[in-house]
Write a protein that holds these residues in place. Structure first.
Motif, PDB file in Angstrom:
ATOM      1  N   VAL A 173       0.810  -1.330   0.020  1.00 46.83           N
ATOM      2  CA  VAL A 173       0.020   0.102  -0.015  1.00 46.83           C
ATOM      3  C   VAL A 173       0.949   1.130  -0.151  1.00 46.83           C
ATOM      4  O   VAL A 173       2.122   1.133   0.346  1.00 46.83           O
ATOM      5  N   TRP A 247       3.210  -4.980   9.462  1.00 51.40           N
ATOM      6  CA  TRP A 247       2.935  -4.335   8.288  1.00 51.40           C
ATOM      7  C   TRP A 247       2.619  -5.457   7.301  1.00 51.40           C
ATOM      8  O   TRP A 247       1.615  -5.294   6.234  1.00 51.40           O
ATOM      9  N   ASN A 251      -0.962  -5.653   5.650  1.00 53.55           N
ATOM     10  CA  ASN A 251      -1.074  -4.841   4.275  1.00 53.55           C
ATOM     11  C   ASN A 251      -0.654  -5.718   2.902  1.00 53.55           C
ATOM     12  O   ASN A 251      -0.635  -5.263   1.932  1.00 53.55           O
TER      13      ASN A 251
END
Length: 395
Positions: A173, A247, A251
């Motif tokens: 992202v 993370w 994502n």
């Protein structure tokens, strides 16, 4: 311990509860080929379902839909780590879409899993197996309260040579560059004022926003070394691994995650060569990255970690790593030669049951040896008795 994707997303929602279809298509590479998986919400499900022995209401269109950790990327990662193209189906070039419907209950667990449209017994069984493991959702809501929600998950099994190439540059992202720079500026200001605790906090906040950049952590390490606090360095590296792993889990694992995870693993190994935690995190990063080269690195790292786990009798990790090796074994004889001599070690933890099940399936479906098939299925059941679906794999 927790996968080369292509994503096309299309969402149509009618506010008057007419027809709703959410279609999300992505690819996931595993040992014997690639799967193209669609996720959809399809109406016309029963209003009442049995959950934990009680009849409860189930909805098709709640106010808030259930969400899997990490959203679509999270489901992608899960499927890439768990879907296994049945060897017998791959050898016979059996392909097709299996439509699985299930309920995400108020606890975020999957229940009432069943095949809505099947293709082949082996593909149907694999689709059921994976969906039954897909727990840990944030429940859907109706009027602010958690409710049971119907989902339909079509899983299309398609062999790799007939699927398009995956982009190697894919990242997860966009990064909040403004927020990252704000934290870095505050950290630099605090550092210039010799306020090292605040500087550390700001730099850690910057890494939390953008774990693809190791600059914040390098600044903390330099401050620690300059202030005789090098003993705190390991905790900083561990923080980095945890944040980057978080993370990736939320994502998706982009290619930009490779360098920082490699750097972190190298730094931690330099401080404690016996610590395997960063190596496990690095292996998952390789495995989940959208690159065939990274999957090759994952395989090399697995070959390094498996004997270490066996030597240290880390049976949970050993079983997990051995089950993951399935993705890289291209023939049934490879599966037998690796898993059969180590069956007793695989049976020492629930995580090893996956490899035992694969071994059982090879003997049942390809070798025609029902005795060995039953033996290894029984070992898998004993290792992980809660996996009640295992006997169905022999049918």
């Amino acid at each position: 311990m927790e996968k080369y994707f292509q994503i096309v997303t299309s969402t149509i929602r009618n506010m008057m509860k007419l027809i709703t279809t959410i279609l999300l298509i992505f690819t996931s590479c595993v040992a014997f080929g690639q799967q193209i998986t669609e996720i959809a919400i399809i109406p016309d499900k029963p209003d009442k379902v049995i959950i934990n022995g009680k009849e409860e209401q189930a909805y098709e269109l709640p106010d808030v839909l259930p969400e899997y950790p990490g959203g679509i990327n999270g489901i992608m990662s899960f499927l890439s780590a768990n879907l296994v193209y049945p060897p017998n189906a791959a050898e016979q070039s059996i392909q097709g879409r299996v439509l699985v419907q299930f309920v995400v209950d108020t606890k975020g667990n999957v229940s009432n899993v069943e095949i809505r449209e099947g293709v082949d017994p082996s593909l149907d069984a694999e689709a059921l197996r994976v969906v039954k493991l897909l727990n840990g959702w944030t429940p859907g809501k109706m009027k602010g309260k958690p409710v049971n929600v119907w989902y339909t998950l079509p899983i299309s099994f398609k062999l790799q040579d007939e699927t398009p190439q995956i982009e190697e540059e894919w990242d997860a992202v966009p990064i909040d560059s403004v927020g990252y720079q704000e934290m870095m500026d505050l950290g630099l200001k605090a550092q210039s004022e010799n306020n090292f605790p605040h500087a550390t906090a700001y730099f850690k906040a910057a890494f939390h926003i953008n774990p693809y950049s190791i600059d914040p952590l390098e600044r903390i390490i330099k401050m620690n070394n300059a202030n005789q606090k090098s003993a705190d360095n390991y905790a900083i590296y561990e923080f980095g691994v945890d944040e980057l792993s978080r993370w990736n889990r939320l994502n998706g694992t982009g290619m930009s995650a490779i360098f920082p995870m490699e750097w972190l693993a190298e730094q931690m190994q330099s401080l404690d060569a016996e610590d395997q935690y960063p190596q496990f995190a690095l292996m998952w990063t390789y495995l989940q990255a959208p690159s065939a080269k990274m999957r090759t690195k994952a395989n090399v790292l697995l070959d390094k970690l498996i004997p270490i786990c066996k030597e240290k009798q880390m049976w949970d990790q050993y079983g997990h790593m051995m089950s993951l090796k399935t993705f890289f074994l291209t023939t049934e004889d490879d599966i037998i030669s690796l898993f059969e001599p180590n069956a007793e070690y695989l049976a020492k933890s629930p995580q090893g049951s996956g490899a035992l099940v694969i071994l059982s399936r090879v003997y049942a479906e390809s070798k025609g040896d029902s005795v060995k098939a039953a033996k290894y299925m029984k070992m898998a059941e004993d290792a992980d008795p809660e996996r009640v679906e295992l006997p169905k794999w022999l049918e």
